[in-house]
Design a protein around this motif. Structure first.
Motif, PDB file in Angstrom:
ATOM      1  N   SER A   4      41.655  28.738  37.944  1.00  0.00           N
ATOM      2  CA  SER A   4      42.049  30.026  37.392  1.00  0.00           C
ATOM      3  C   SER A   4      41.550  31.138  38.301  1.00  0.00           C
ATOM      4  CB  SER A   4      41.483  30.202  35.989  1.00  0.00           C
ATOM      5  OG  SER A   4      40.079  30.205  36.042  1.00  0.00           O
ATOM      6  N   ASN A   5      42.333  32.173  38.398  1.00  0.00           N
ATOM      7  CA  ASN A   5      41.990  33.301  39.250  1.00  0.00           C
ATOM      8  C   ASN A   5      42.037  34.560  38.405  1.00  0.00           C
ATOM      9  OD1 ASN A   5      41.497  35.008  41.329  1.00  0.00           O
ATOM     10  ND2 ASN A   5      43.439  34.687  42.370  1.00  0.00           N
ATOM     11  N   PRO A   6      40.899  35.247  38.239  1.00  0.00           N
ATOM     12  CA  PRO A   6      40.930  36.465  37.443  1.00  0.00           C
ATOM     13  C   PRO A   6      41.802  37.517  38.125  1.00  0.00           C
ATOM     14  CG  PRO A   6      38.827  36.256  38.538  1.00  0.00           C
ATOM     15  CD  PRO A   6      39.580  34.974  38.792  1.00  0.00           C
ATOM     16  N   ASN A   7      42.475  38.305  37.333  1.00  0.00           N
ATOM     17  CA  ASN A   7      43.378  39.310  37.857  1.00  0.00           C
ATOM     18  C   ASN A   7      42.591  40.543  38.281  1.00  0.00           C
ATOM     19  OD1 ASN A   7      45.582  40.744  38.561  1.00  0.00           O
ATOM     20  ND2 ASN A   7      46.293  41.145  36.509  1.00  0.00           N
ATOM     21  N   MET A   8      41.977  40.466  39.447  1.00  0.00           N
ATOM     22  CA  MET A   8      41.214  41.582  39.996  1.00  0.00           C
ATOM     23  C   MET A   8      41.983  42.121  41.200  1.00  0.00           C
ATOM     24  SD  MET A   8      38.427  42.113  38.287  1.00  0.00           S
ATOM     25  CE  MET A   8      37.440  43.036  39.424  1.00  0.00           C
ATOM     26  N   PRO A   9      42.558  43.306  41.086  1.00  0.00           N
ATOM     27  CA  PRO A   9      43.306  43.855  42.215  1.00  0.00           C
ATOM     28  C   PRO A   9      42.395  44.144  43.403  1.00  0.00           C
ATOM     29  CG  PRO A   9      43.354  45.349  40.318  1.00  0.00           C
ATOM     30  CD  PRO A   9      42.568  44.160  39.919  1.00  0.00           C
ATOM     31  N   ILE A  10      42.894  43.864  44.591  1.00  0.00           N
ATOM     32  CA  ILE A  10      42.131  44.109  45.815  1.00  0.00           C
ATOM     33  C   ILE A  10      42.187  45.596  46.135  1.00  0.00           C
ATOM     34  CG2 ILE A  10      42.071  43.652  48.298  1.00  0.00           C
ATOM     35  CD1 ILE A  10      43.066  40.885  47.705  1.00  0.00           C
ATOM     36  N   CYS A  11      41.094  46.119  46.611  1.00  0.00           N
ATOM     37  CA  CYS A  11      40.988  47.537  46.960  1.00  0.00           C
ATOM     38  C   CYS A  11      42.032  47.890  48.017  1.00  0.00           C
ATOM     39  CB  CYS A  11      39.581  47.838  47.478  1.00  0.00           C
ATOM     40  SG  CYS A  11      39.359  49.539  48.021  1.00  0.00           S
ATOM     41  N   ARG A  12      42.782  48.949  47.788  1.00  0.00           N
ATOM     42  CA  ARG A  12      43.831  49.334  48.736  1.00  0.00           C
ATOM     43  C   ARG A  12      43.271  50.026  49.966  1.00  0.00           C
ATOM     44  NH1 ARG A  12      46.415  54.859  47.532  1.00  0.00           N
ATOM     45  NH2 ARG A  12      44.709  55.903  46.474  1.00  0.00           N
TER      46      ARG A  12
END
Length: 59
Positions: A4-12
């Motif tokens: 499972s991969n938590p839905n953490m957006p990568i910093c733009r």
């Protein structure tokens, strides 16, 4: 089975590379290089941004 991969957006701003080491060009007396460690100001060195709902809620 996939992990499972938590839905953490990568910093733009830093694309997930939140901390960098910058060479100053000088050397210590033992010959190693002097470096500065700098964190991304947008994500404060985590590489991820918080979801907008949490930012608006103040969490």
């Amino acid at each position: 089975m996939p992990q499972s991969n938590p839905n953490m957006p990568i910093c733009r701003d830093c694309d997930g590379f939140a901390t960098v080491a910058i060479d100053t060009g000088t050397r210590h007396t033992d010959g190693t290089r002097v470096t500065l460690r700098v964190d991304c100001p947008a994500c404060t060195g985590t590489g991820h941004t918080r979801p907008a709902a949490l930012v608006r809620a103040g969490r």
